[in-house]
Design an enzyme around this catalytic site. Structure first.
Site, PDB file in Angstrom:
ATOM      1  N   CYS A   1       0.814  -1.231   0.000  1.00 23.83           N
ATOM      2  CA  CYS A   1       0.000   0.000   0.000  1.00 23.83           C
ATOM      3  C   CYS A   1       0.841   1.272   0.000  1.00 23.83           C
ATOM      4  O   CYS A   1       0.342   2.355  -0.265  1.00 23.83           O
ATOM      5  CB  CYS A   1      -0.937   0.015   1.204  1.00 23.83           C
ATOM      6  SG  CYS A   1      -2.068  -1.380   1.220  1.00 23.83           S
TER       7      CYS A   1
ATOM      8  N   HIS B   1      -3.184   7.405   3.241  1.00 21.74           N
ATOM      9  CA  HIS B   1      -3.703   6.116   2.766  1.00 21.74           C
ATOM     10  C   HIS B   1      -5.080   5.890   3.373  1.00 21.74           C
ATOM     11  O   HIS B   1      -5.293   6.107   4.568  1.00 21.74           O
ATOM     12  CB  HIS B   1      -2.721   5.007   3.173  1.00 21.74           C
ATOM     13  CG  HIS B   1      -3.179   3.633   2.803  1.00 21.74           C
ATOM     14  ND1 HIS B   1      -3.838   3.362   1.625  1.00 21.74           N
ATOM     15  CD2 HIS B   1      -3.081   2.448   3.461  1.00 21.74           C
ATOM     16  CE1 HIS B   1      -4.114   2.073   1.572  1.00 21.74           C
ATOM     17  NE2 HIS B   1      -3.674   1.504   2.674  1.00 21.74           N
TER      18      HIS B   1
ATOM     19  N   ASN C   1     -10.416   0.607   0.891  1.00 21.94           N
ATOM     20  CA  ASN C   1      -8.958   0.619   0.820  1.00 21.94           C
ATOM     21  C   ASN C   1      -8.534   0.081  -0.551  1.00 21.94           C
ATOM     22  O   ASN C   1      -8.684  -1.106  -0.826  1.00 21.94           O
ATOM     23  CB  ASN C   1      -8.412  -0.267   1.955  1.00 21.94           C
ATOM     24  CG  ASN C   1      -6.898  -0.400   1.939  1.00 21.94           C
ATOM     25  OD1 ASN C   1      -6.237  -0.009   0.976  1.00 21.94           O
ATOM     26  ND2 ASN C   1      -6.356  -0.983   2.997  1.00 21.94           N
TER      27      ASN C   1
HETATM   28  O1  UT7 Z   1      -3.845  -1.300   3.704  1.00 24.34           O
HETATM   29  C1  UT7 Z   1      -3.265  -2.231   4.551  1.00 24.34           C
HETATM   30  C2  UT7 Z   1      -3.318  -1.747   5.942  1.00 24.34           C
HETATM   31  N1  UT7 Z   1      -4.483  -2.272   6.612  1.00 24.34           N
HETATM   32  C3  UT7 Z   1      -5.051  -1.615   7.627  1.00 24.34           C
HETATM   33  O2  UT7 Z   1      -4.664  -0.521   7.941  1.00 24.34           O
HETATM   34  C4  UT7 Z   1      -6.126  -2.286   8.450  1.00 24.34           C
HETATM   35  C5  UT7 Z   1      -5.879  -2.034   9.927  1.00 24.34           C
HETATM   36  N2  UT7 Z   1      -6.838  -2.680  10.776  1.00 24.34           N
HETATM   37  C6  UT7 Z   1      -8.129  -2.309  10.840  1.00 24.34           C
HETATM   38  O3  UT7 Z   1      -8.546  -1.427  10.115  1.00 24.34           O
HETATM   39  C7  UT7 Z   1      -9.020  -2.953  11.864  1.00 24.34           C
HETATM   40  O4  UT7 Z   1      -8.243  -3.748  12.732  1.00 24.34           O
HETATM   41  C8  UT7 Z   1     -10.139  -3.839  11.229  1.00 24.34           C
HETATM   42  C9  UT7 Z   1     -11.167  -2.951  10.541  1.00 24.34           C
HETATM   43  C10 UT7 Z   1      -9.539  -4.814  10.235  1.00 24.34           C
HETATM   44  C11 UT7 Z   1     -10.864  -4.641  12.317  1.00 24.34           C
HETATM   45  O5  UT7 Z   1     -11.376  -3.753  13.290  1.00 24.34           O
HETATM   46  P1  UT7 Z   1     -11.166  -4.089  14.839  1.00 24.34           P
HETATM   47  O6  UT7 Z   1     -11.819  -3.003  15.582  1.00 24.34           O
HETATM   48  O7  UT7 Z   1      -9.689  -4.277  15.037  1.00 24.34           O
HETATM   49  O8  UT7 Z   1     -12.001  -5.423  15.013  1.00 24.34           O
HETATM   50  P2  UT7 Z   1     -11.499  -6.871  15.475  1.00 24.34           P
HETATM   51  O9  UT7 Z   1     -10.634  -7.492  14.460  1.00 24.34           O
HETATM   52  O10 UT7 Z   1     -10.972  -6.768  16.863  1.00 24.34           O
HETATM   53  O11 UT7 Z   1     -12.868  -7.658  15.540  1.00 24.34           O
HETATM   54  C12 UT7 Z   1     -13.865  -7.312  16.504  1.00 24.34           C
HETATM   55  C13 UT7 Z   1     -15.061  -8.238  16.295  1.00 24.34           C
HETATM   56  C14 UT7 Z   1     -14.702  -9.705  16.249  1.00 24.34           C
HETATM   57  O12 UT7 Z   1     -15.720 -10.418  16.916  1.00 24.34           O
HETATM   58  P3  UT7 Z   1     -15.530 -10.934  18.429  1.00 24.34           P
HETATM   59  O13 UT7 Z   1     -14.325 -11.825  18.370  1.00 24.34           O
HETATM   60  O14 UT7 Z   1     -15.298  -9.694  19.235  1.00 24.34           O
HETATM   61  O15 UT7 Z   1     -16.812 -11.626  18.704  1.00 24.34           O
HETATM   62  C15 UT7 Z   1     -14.763 -10.028  14.772  1.00 24.34           C
HETATM   63  O16 UT7 Z   1     -15.081 -11.390  14.534  1.00 24.34           O
HETATM   64  O17 UT7 Z   1     -15.686  -7.919  15.043  1.00 24.34           O
HETATM   65  C16 UT7 Z   1     -15.869  -9.140  14.310  1.00 24.34           C
HETATM   66  N3  UT7 Z   1     -15.820  -8.838  12.884  1.00 24.34           N
HETATM   67  C17 UT7 Z   1     -16.889  -8.467  12.182  1.00 24.34           C
HETATM   68  N4  UT7 Z   1     -18.180  -8.301  12.516  1.00 24.34           N
HETATM   69  C18 UT7 Z   1     -19.018  -7.901  11.556  1.00 24.34           C
HETATM   70  C19 UT7 Z   1     -14.721  -8.828  12.079  1.00 24.34           C
HETATM   71  N5  UT7 Z   1     -15.084  -8.461  10.848  1.00 24.34           N
HETATM   72  C20 UT7 Z   1     -16.421  -8.230  10.876  1.00 24.34           C
HETATM   73  C21 UT7 Z   1     -17.351  -7.815   9.923  1.00 24.34           C
HETATM   74  N6  UT7 Z   1     -18.643  -7.667  10.301  1.00 24.34           N
HETATM   75  N7  UT7 Z   1     -17.003  -7.541   8.649  1.00 24.34           N
END
Ligand code: UT7
Length: 317
Positions: A108, A242, A272
């Site tokens: 990226c 980004h 993204n």
């Molecule tokens: O360009 C490359 C660089 N990439 C990035 O910069 C991405 C950086 N990371 C992020 O943007 C965030 O970490 C994410 C958007 C990917 C995830 O957000 P988060 O606040 O870190 O969520 P998480 O991974 O901690 O997940 C929280 C919960 C989980 O459920 P439990 O375990 O708490 O029950 C996931 O299973 O959200 C759940 N979850 C979803 N729920 C509904 C994960 N994806 C989804 C979804 N819809 N699409």
């Protein structure tokens, strides 16, 4: 360098969060709150090289030069249908250019790396007019059964034409090898000699770890280029970051304590789009007439590698 033209192109298919909720266990509320993304443009029957060509041609038109006047094409790309030839070489033929062409892959962060390469070519008198572009289709790398990654991405291309000038005030790129947090693996052709195990593995991302690294590196890079350029955070007209997650960019904005109008956003509409995101946002600002001579633009991006980079460019078109 001096930027003399910009362009971008997007696939025609819009996929909203509600569309995704029809396909998997997710919701508009979750995606919006966690990422700031509302919809994305996704490749259907388009080929990425056609979007790249459209973005390139628009940048050339904006710069009022023809493809044949280019001395170099640098394209940032992670994946497309052709492993070889390069995307830059494919676009070269379609825009009537005849010059050295190369792709680079810094995930990226690729567009910032491409700017760094272009500046080096201009500084060493190797080129006068360079097409610097980024074309990406990350929706083809994710596992569409993995809701934690597939909802984040969109496809597209962005381009700019640069020529000699004093616009680039500071630039910093870096990489710290870390395969564990973000990677995509593909299987190569079998041969009679391969004895190792190989796997095909769609995009894996340790979201929270990448989030933390992204915030830290972007902040660090921006402070470094501000210091190198002898500028303060308030001197910057726009922070063109980004477009991975609204919360990352908003965290940085709060740290800098600057107005939200200085942090333009288009991830709400495009998601993204990997290295194309900064290039696409730059073109959007240009076409909206929001850029004025003398404006100082701070670019910053981060991604797999783990790579990151930032630069400050004075808009002198
Ligand atoms: O360009 C490359 C660089 N990439 C990035 O910069 C991405 C950086 N990371 C992020 O943007 C965030 O970490 C994410 C958007 C990917 C995830 O957000 P988060 O606040 O870190 O969520 P998480 O991974 O901690 O997940 C929280 C919960 C989980 O459920 P439990 O375990 O708490 O029950 C996931 O299973 O959200 C759940 N979850 C979803 N729920 C509904 C994960 N994806 C989804 C979804 N819809 N699409």
């Amino acid at each position: 360098m001096r930027i003399i033209g910009t362009g971008s192109a997007h696939p025609k298919r819009t996929v909203t969060n509600d569309d995704l909720a029809q396909l998997m266990d997710t919701s508009d509320a979750w995606i919006r709150e966690r990422t700031g993304i509302c919809s994305r443009q996704v490749i259907t029957d388009e080929h990425l090289e056609d979007l790249a060509t459209e973005a390139a041609q628009r940048a050339l038109d904006d710069a009022q030069i023809e493809g044949k006047e280019l001395d170099y094409i640098i394209c940032s790309n992670v994946i497309n249908e052709y492993v070889t030839p390069s995307m830059a070489s494919i676009v070269e033929g379609k825009i009537g250019a005849s010059c050295p062409c190369v792709d680079l892959n810094a995930a990226c962060t690729g567009f910032i790396y491409a700017i760094d390469f272009a500046e080096a070519l201009l500084q060493t008198d190797r080129a006068n007019n360079i097409l610097v572009m980024a074309a990406e289709e990350p929706t083809r790398m994710v596992n569409w059964n993995d809701r934690s990654t597939c909802v984040l991405f969109g496809d597209g291309a962005g381009a700019m034409v640069v020529t000699k000038g004093n616009g680039l005030r500071a630039i910093k790129v870096s990489s710290k090898s870390n395969l564990g947090v973000l990677h995509y693996k593909r299987k190569l052709e079998p041969t009679p000699f391969i004895t190792k195990e190989e796997e095909h593995k769609p995009l894996y991302m340790a979201g929270q770890e990448v989030f933390k690294t992204a915030v830290t590196s972007s902040l660090h890079d921006l402070l470094a280029v501000l210091s190198e350029a002898g500028l303060t955070k308030d001197d910057i007209t726009y922070y063109i970051l980004h477009q991975a997650n609204f919360r990352i960019n908003d965290f940085i904005r709060h740290r800098f304590d600057v107005d939200a109008s200085k942090f333009p956003v288009n991830m709400d509409r495009y998601g993204n789009s990997s290295s194309a995101s900064v290039a696409m946002l730059l073109d959007e600002l240009n076409r909206m007439g929001r850029l004025k001579k003398g404006d100082l633009l701070a670019f910053s991006a981060f991604g797999a590698g783990f790579t990151s980079g930032a630069c400050i460019i004075e808009w002198n078109k």
